[in-house]
Scaffold this active site. Structure first.
Site, PDB file in Angstrom:
ATOM      1  N   TRP A  89     114.530 -28.266   5.338  1.00 31.47           N
ATOM      2  CA  TRP A  89     113.164 -28.262   5.488  1.00 31.47           C
ATOM      3  C   TRP A  89     112.263 -28.888   4.203  1.00 31.47           C
ATOM      4  O   TRP A  89     111.776 -29.669   4.556  1.00 31.47           O
ATOM      5  CB  TRP A  89     112.540 -26.755   5.997  1.00 31.47           C
ATOM      6  CG  TRP A  89     113.199 -26.418   7.251  1.00 31.47           C
ATOM      7  CD1 TRP A  89     113.904 -25.368   7.530  1.00 31.47           C
ATOM      8  CD2 TRP A  89     113.075 -26.909   8.397  1.00 31.47           C
ATOM      9  NE1 TRP A  89     114.195 -25.032   8.624  1.00 31.47           N
ATOM     10  CE2 TRP A  89     113.923 -26.219   9.478  1.00 31.47           C
ATOM     11  CE3 TRP A  89     112.487 -28.116   8.857  1.00 31.47           C
ATOM     12  CZ2 TRP A  89     114.100 -26.382  10.732  1.00 31.47           C
ATOM     13  CZ3 TRP A  89     113.139 -28.650  10.347  1.00 31.47           C
ATOM     14  CH2 TRP A  89     113.711 -27.653  11.246  1.00 31.47           C
ATOM     15  N   ASP A 103     105.138 -24.341   2.548  1.00 29.87           N
ATOM     16  CA  ASP A 103     105.852 -24.139   3.882  1.00 29.87           C
ATOM     17  C   ASP A 103     106.181 -22.715   4.199  1.00 29.87           C
ATOM     18  O   ASP A 103     107.334 -22.172   3.692  1.00 29.87           O
ATOM     19  CB  ASP A 103     106.921 -25.054   4.174  1.00 29.87           C
ATOM     20  CG  ASP A 103     107.605 -25.018   5.552  1.00 29.87           C
ATOM     21  OD1 ASP A 103     107.108 -24.023   6.274  1.00 29.87           O
ATOM     22  OD2 ASP A 103     108.330 -25.841   5.733  1.00 29.87           O
ATOM     23  N   LYS A 118     108.521 -18.517  14.284  1.00 30.16           N
ATOM     24  CA  LYS A 118     109.389 -17.820  13.593  1.00 30.16           C
ATOM     25  C   LYS A 118     108.672 -16.297  13.575  1.00 30.16           C
ATOM     26  O   LYS A 118     109.366 -15.409  13.824  1.00 30.16           O
ATOM     27  CB  LYS A 118     109.516 -18.317  12.145  1.00 30.16           C
ATOM     28  CG  LYS A 118     109.908 -19.686  12.203  1.00 30.16           C
ATOM     29  CD  LYS A 118     111.256 -19.982  12.416  1.00 30.16           C
ATOM     30  CE  LYS A 118     111.805 -21.310  12.691  1.00 30.16           C
ATOM     31  NZ  LYS A 118     111.480 -22.416  11.822  1.00 30.16           N
TER      32      LYS A 118
END
Ligand SMILES: *Cc1c(COP(=O)(O)O)cnc(C)c1O
Length: 356
Positions: free
Chosen positions: A101, A168, A192
């Protein structure tokens, strides 16, 4: 049989949040209509959005210098929205490369300014969190991925640097306490640890905005969403609603501090077993092990399928490691109770007895 949900994302939500949602899907706030078929401009939904924003502020300790947005497009859209809104073409930002990511965020950011990857653990297969060197002057922000969902690493302490952090936090938002004042931007896809897929939380410090010279399409400009209270266009009504319910649940359960305590209990139990059990091991550097995504392997990788099948038979699902890593990954987010981890530990012990 109880199903124990170890999926990495979309992922487990509190049972009572799902039950409450199912009621409001039939009859939202006593309106006689479904939450899925009311106007986002109705007073009922405006109340939901206001409560969601105020819960974010409360749980994160974000003061008036921050704006809270619920956008769509996933965390992946923040990979480009952040540099597009914060960084002029002739300016530079620092990025840390700690996994898939992070490297996607780097790739997108390069479209908008000068991006320096100041540290990376790529050469070690992202099995640790690399130290951040002293930064030279002139960076607008430092971007990091607080929890690396795929590799099971996590910043246990955020760096002290002279520039605002941009993080993030998709896979560890609301899982532990931290000082928000180090951060210029925090973003997190809901699916998530917060809600269903479809909305992304963005918390942004106001003074970082309004600096860039480039033209920005209306939908991609933070100011437009801020001016319209996340309703510049139709917001993802249902995901925002469910995220709001999850935050209510966190608050009722003792807030982020209580989540942190429970998450550490769960992860310690599991890492302890991985260390003790002669069949399994963790590829991740000890200090950097995630309390959210626990990655582990069998010494004898030929037995992987069998272990997964044993788990499935007992109702433990979602334990396959990411396709780029293999092995196992137990995602043990806020909504998971310790009994699911105990069950997994029991199966690991049984597997050891069975095979030795
Ligand atoms: C899942 C994940 C993403 C991608 O999120 P999308 O909402 O699918 O764009 C980004 N960053 C991290 C850390 C993630 O875990």
């Amino acid at each position: 049989m109880k199903i124990h949900n170890f999926y990495a994302g979309p992922a487990i939500l509190p049972k009572e949040v799902i039950e409450e949602t199912s009621k409001e899907i039939l009859n939202f706030a006593g309106s006689g209509l479904s939450i899925m078929e009311i106007s986002h401009r109705s007073k009922e939904f405006i109340k939901v959005m206001e409560e969601a924003v105020s819960l974010v502020r409360e749980l994160l300790g974000a003061g008036d210098d921050y704006e809270v947005l619920f956008l769509s497009g996933g965390a992946s859209s923040q990979f480009f929205m952040v540099p597009m809104n914060l960084l002029n073409e002739d300016e530079k930002a620092a990025y840390t490369d700690t996994g898939t990511w992070a490297s996607k965020a780097i790739k997108e950011a390069k479209l908008f300014g000068n991006i320096d990857v100041v540290t990376s653990s790529k050469a070690d297969n992202y099995t640790h969190i690399p130290k951040i060197p002293a930064l030279e002057d002139g960076y607008i922000y430092l971007h990091l991925t607080s929890n690396n969902t795929i590799y099971g690493t996590q910043y246990k302490q955020f760096p002290d640097v002279q520039v605002p952090l941009v993080a993030d936090m998709s896979s560890d938002i609301f899982s532990r306490q931290f000082d928000i004042n180090k951060f210029g931007v925090i973003y997190a896809g809901a699916q998530k640890n917060m809600g269903p897929a479809g909305t992304t939380l963005v918390v942004i410090r106001k003074d970082l905005l309004g600096r860039v010279k480039r033209q920005i399409p209306s939908m991609l400009k933070y100011e437009n969403h801020i001016e319209n209270g996340s309703m510049y266009n139709t917001p993802p009504v249902l995901p925002v609603f469910v995220s709001m319910l999850t935050m209510r649940w966190i608050k009722k359960s003792g807030g982020v501090a209580a989540m942190e305590k429970k998450n550490i209990q769960k992860s310690h139990l599991l890492y302890q077993e991985i260390e003790r059990n002669s069949m399994f091991y963790s590829p991740v550097n000890q200090e950097d092990r995630s309390d959210m995504n626990v990655c582990f392997l069998l010494h004898d990788r030929n037995l992987e399928k069998e272990f997964l099948e044993n788990c499935k038979k007992e109702g433990l699902v979602g334990l396959e490691g990411h396709r780029s890593v293999g092995g196992f990954r137990a995602s043990i987010y806020n909504a998971m109770d310790i009994d699911s981890v105990e069950k997994l530990v029991g199966l690991m012990q049984e597997f050891e007895r069975l095979k030795s």
